[in-house]
Design a protein around this motif. Sequence first.
Motif, PDB file in Angstrom:
ATOM      1  N   HIS A   1      69.882 -64.911 -84.484  1.00  0.00           N
ATOM      2  CA  HIS A   1      70.018 -64.197 -83.210  1.00  0.00           C
ATOM      3  C   HIS A   1      70.684 -62.833 -83.388  1.00  0.00           C
ATOM      4  N   GLY A   2      70.313 -62.155 -84.455  1.00  0.00           N
ATOM      5  CA  GLY A   2      70.739 -60.777 -84.639  1.00  0.00           C
ATOM      6  C   GLY A   2      72.098 -60.572 -85.262  1.00  0.00           C
ATOM      7  N   GLY A   3      72.747 -61.654 -85.718  1.00  0.00           N
ATOM      8  CA  GLY A   3      74.055 -61.521 -86.352  1.00  0.00           C
ATOM      9  C   GLY A   3      73.934 -61.547 -87.862  1.00  0.00           C
TER      10      GLY A   3
ATOM     11  N   ALA B   1      87.067 -69.771 -70.559  1.00  0.00           N
ATOM     12  CA  ALA B   1      85.635 -69.468 -70.665  1.00  0.00           C
ATOM     13  C   ALA B   1      85.202 -69.390 -72.127  1.00  0.00           C
ATOM     14  N   PRO B   2      84.137 -70.106 -72.502  1.00  0.00           N
ATOM     15  CA  PRO B   2      83.654 -70.031 -73.888  1.00  0.00           C
ATOM     16  C   PRO B   2      82.760 -68.822 -74.112  1.00  0.00           C
ATOM     17  N   ASP B   3      82.693 -68.369 -75.359  1.00  0.00           N
ATOM     18  CA  ASP B   3      81.637 -67.425 -75.718  1.00  0.00           C
ATOM     19  C   ASP B   3      80.477 -68.233 -76.290  1.00  0.00           C
ATOM     20  N   THR B   4      79.393 -67.572 -76.616  1.00  0.00           N
ATOM     21  CA  THR B   4      78.187 -68.281 -77.054  1.00  0.00           C
ATOM     22  C   THR B   4      78.418 -69.010 -78.368  1.00  0.00           C
ATOM     23  N   GLU B   5      79.163 -68.393 -79.288  1.00  0.00           N
ATOM     24  CA  GLU B   5      79.384 -69.020 -80.585  1.00  0.00           C
ATOM     25  C   GLU B   5      80.156 -70.328 -80.447  1.00  0.00           C
ATOM     26  N   LEU B   6      81.164 -70.350 -79.592  1.00  0.00           N
ATOM     27  CA  LEU B   6      81.911 -71.585 -79.373  1.00  0.00           C
ATOM     28  C   LEU B   6      81.027 -72.632 -78.693  1.00  0.00           C
ATOM     29  N   LEU B   7      80.196 -72.211 -77.762  1.00  0.00           N
ATOM     30  CA  LEU B   7      79.258 -73.129 -77.122  1.00  0.00           C
ATOM     31  C   LEU B   7      78.325 -73.750 -78.162  1.00  0.00           C
ATOM     32  N   VAL B   8      77.803 -72.929 -79.071  1.00  0.00           N
ATOM     33  CA  VAL B   8      76.928 -73.432 -80.126  1.00  0.00           C
ATOM     34  C   VAL B   8      77.662 -74.470 -80.972  1.00  0.00           C
ATOM     35  N   HIS B   9      78.907 -74.191 -81.322  1.00  0.00           N
ATOM     36  CA  HIS B   9      79.700 -75.106 -82.137  1.00  0.00           C
ATOM     37  C   HIS B   9      79.809 -76.476 -81.471  1.00  0.00           C
ATOM     38  N   GLU B  10      80.224 -76.493 -80.201  1.00  0.00           N
ATOM     39  CA  GLU B  10      80.435 -77.771 -79.521  1.00  0.00           C
ATOM     40  C   GLU B  10      79.118 -78.487 -79.237  1.00  0.00           C
ATOM     41  N   MET B  11      78.057 -77.727 -78.984  1.00  0.00           N
ATOM     42  CA  MET B  11      76.752 -78.360 -78.785  1.00  0.00           C
ATOM     43  C   MET B  11      76.216 -78.946 -80.093  1.00  0.00           C
ATOM     44  N   ALA B  12      76.468 -78.288 -81.218  1.00  0.00           N
ATOM     45  CA  ALA B  12      76.029 -78.832 -82.510  1.00  0.00           C
ATOM     46  C   ALA B  12      76.695 -80.178 -82.786  1.00  0.00           C
ATOM     47  N   HIS B  13      77.901 -80.345 -82.288  1.00  0.00           N
ATOM     48  CA  HIS B  13      78.585 -81.629 -82.444  1.00  0.00           C
ATOM     49  C   HIS B  13      77.838 -82.777 -81.781  1.00  0.00           C
ATOM     50  N   GLN B  14      77.004 -82.485 -80.797  1.00  0.00           N
ATOM     51  CA  GLN B  14      76.280 -83.579 -80.159  1.00  0.00           C
ATOM     52  C   GLN B  14      75.419 -84.312 -81.191  1.00  0.00           C
TER      53      GLN B  14
ATOM     54  N   TYR C   1      78.787 -74.538 -89.577  1.00  0.00           N
ATOM     55  CA  TYR C   1      77.574 -73.966 -90.186  1.00  0.00           C
ATOM     56  C   TYR C   1      76.509 -73.694 -89.133  1.00  0.00           C
ATOM     57  N   ALA C   2      76.485 -74.506 -88.064  1.00  0.00           N
ATOM     58  CA  ALA C   2      75.556 -74.237 -86.965  1.00  0.00           C
ATOM     59  C   ALA C   2      75.832 -72.865 -86.350  1.00  0.00           C
ATOM     60  N   GLU C   3      77.102 -72.478 -86.239  1.00  0.00           N
ATOM     61  CA  GLU C   3      77.431 -71.128 -85.758  1.00  0.00           C
ATOM     62  C   GLU C   3      76.801 -70.073 -86.671  1.00  0.00           C
ATOM     63  N   TRP C   4      76.905 -70.283 -87.974  1.00  0.00           N
ATOM     64  CA  TRP C   4      76.349 -69.321 -88.922  1.00  0.00           C
ATOM     65  C   TRP C   4      74.833 -69.255 -88.798  1.00  0.00           C
ATOM     66  N   LEU C   5      74.199 -70.419 -88.617  1.00  0.00           N
ATOM     67  CA  LEU C   5      72.743 -70.443 -88.469  1.00  0.00           C
ATOM     68  C   LEU C   5      72.303 -69.740 -87.189  1.00  0.00           C
TER      69      LEU C   5
ATOM     70  N   GLU D   1      68.970 -73.062 -73.718  1.00  0.00           N
ATOM     71  CA  GLU D   1      68.491 -72.364 -74.907  1.00  0.00           C
ATOM     72  C   GLU D   1      69.121 -72.927 -76.169  1.00  0.00           C
ATOM     73  N   VAL D   2      70.430 -73.189 -76.110  1.00  0.00           N
ATOM     74  CA  VAL D   2      71.134 -73.724 -77.278  1.00  0.00           C
ATOM     75  C   VAL D   2      70.646 -75.137 -77.599  1.00  0.00           C
ATOM     76  N   VAL D   3      70.442 -75.959 -76.578  1.00  0.00           N
ATOM     77  CA  VAL D   3      69.935 -77.319 -76.802  1.00  0.00           C
ATOM     78  C   VAL D   3      68.544 -77.276 -77.422  1.00  0.00           C
ATOM     79  N   ASP D   4      67.681 -76.405 -76.916  1.00  0.00           N
ATOM     80  CA  ASP D   4      66.337 -76.292 -77.483  1.00  0.00           C
ATOM     81  C   ASP D   4      66.384 -75.805 -78.928  1.00  0.00           C
ATOM     82  N   TRP D   5      67.261 -74.853 -79.206  1.00  0.00           N
ATOM     83  CA  TRP D   5      67.420 -74.365 -80.581  1.00  0.00           C
ATOM     84  C   TRP D   5      67.910 -75.494 -81.493  1.00  0.00           C
ATOM     85  N   GLY D   6      68.900 -76.252 -81.039  1.00  0.00           N
ATOM     86  CA  GLY D   6      69.391 -77.374 -81.834  1.00  0.00           C
ATOM     87  C   GLY D   6      68.316 -78.423 -82.081  1.00  0.00           C
ATOM     88  N   THR D   7      67.477 -78.638 -81.089  1.00  0.00           N
ATOM     89  CA  THR D   7      66.392 -79.602 -81.246  1.00  0.00           C
ATOM     90  C   THR D   7      65.432 -79.157 -82.339  1.00  0.00           C
ATOM     91  N   ARG D   8      65.141 -77.885 -82.401  1.00  0.00           N
ATOM     92  CA  ARG D   8      64.256 -77.379 -83.453  1.00  0.00           C
ATOM     93  C   ARG D   8      64.912 -77.470 -84.826  1.00  0.00           C
TER      94      ARG D   8
END
Length: 465
Positions: free
Chosen positions: A350-352, A305-318, A341-345, A263-270
């Motif tokens: 996503h409801g935050g 264990a990561p939470d979703t926000e940390l996962l988003v951060h490291e995936m945005a680095h890709q 900033y990807a975390e903020w986006l 889901e995070v990869v697809d979101w980043g792709t968009r």
Amino acid sequence: MDLRRAAPATAALLALTTACTGGTVQGTPGASGLRDPYFPKAGNGGYDVTHYGLKLDYAPGTGELSGTAEITATAGQDLSAFNLDLEGMEVESVRVDGKGARFNRVGQELTVRPSDELTKGRTFRTVVRYSGTPRSIEDPDGSEEGWIETDDGAVAVGEPQGSMAWFPGNHHPSDKAAYDVEIAVPKGYEAVSNGVLKSRTDRDGHTVFRWHSPEPMAGYLATLAIGKYAVTASRTASGLPVLTAVRPEEAADSAAALKRIPEVVDWGTRRFGPYPFSATGAIVEDDGTLGYALETQSRPIFSGAPDTELLVHEMAHQWFGNSVSPRSWRDMWLNEGFATYAEWLWAEEHGGPSAEKRFRTFYDEDTDADPEADGSYWAFPPADPPGAEHISDSPVYYRGAMVLHRIRQEVGDEAFFALVRGWAAAHRHGNADTKEFTAYAERQTGKDLSGIWETWLYGDGKPEE
């Protein structure tokens, strides 16, 4: 690097090379460092690496690593000698294009003197055989990187200098290359690296893993994790391979976040454009192993264990940091500002809280809304950390993100997101610096953004509204 101190060593090397070639030297030694503003010894001059082929054997019981590194490079000048970065380990032999080469060690520098001069434009292959007990390296900020031993194996992490602890190379982010990593470990162990797993073969009580990373990768993003992990392989809806390796103790707490990788990869792709690599996934170490997460290419590492926000951060680095890599370590805000900033986006969609609300929280130093909004990010401009020990401090992350939001405020959403996608596309699999970004942003948006650069990117202290 102090060139006055380097001069005697360079003169001695030239004299030695002259003696060995009968007094006729056309080439000169490549530089022993790239004079990065924060890590002047990192990297080496005179050549460009295109491929690393690493064949490794690791014994978890003793901590011994033996390796053969085949480094394919192109000479950028006529070379009489060149350097590789390697900290510790014992070098047993060096060959260049099949011929034995002389070498010597001084600190992290492995100086290689090929038997034949390497002319500019020539592609050459250097094979280094080495062994020993790799060790960790302490960063200027006190954190540990390099080769980190775990309860039943080891994990290799490299930002900013740690990769030289386990293989020789041109270890500066400005020289990126493709990688093939073959690693033999005792049967029952897993060995996980970057990219795609090409094969897994049992032989003589060992398992040999072959990993392939075809896209260019900076050395600091290379990783290797050895231990008894729970490994899961799947694919995204688009067919992208997903591989996760998780310490059993962290499996339950990691499951929810790791399940969202597709889901995070697809979101980043968009948001950012096509995903830049041929695989994705994650490595989860025991809590406390590293004390930080790291965006290792295609497969980020988490310490606990990561939470979703940390996962988003490291995936945005890709996209930002891994595909578009910094030209020097001064440009770290282009990695961390974008990932923050990807975390903020992500939260905004996503409801935050909205990115505007997060910006206000940090500007107003509202620690009730976010404990990280403590004002520490006003300590220095994000594009100019005061020293190597500060390149991962909060101004690089949070004020870096605020710079991006100020651009968004100034140009509007349509132009801003076109800028973000365009930047990722323009420098895909390459390198870029801050001046290139500021010039691109103004050209892409058609706006004069000099006020943002002067106040938010390079200005001292908290900007006035």
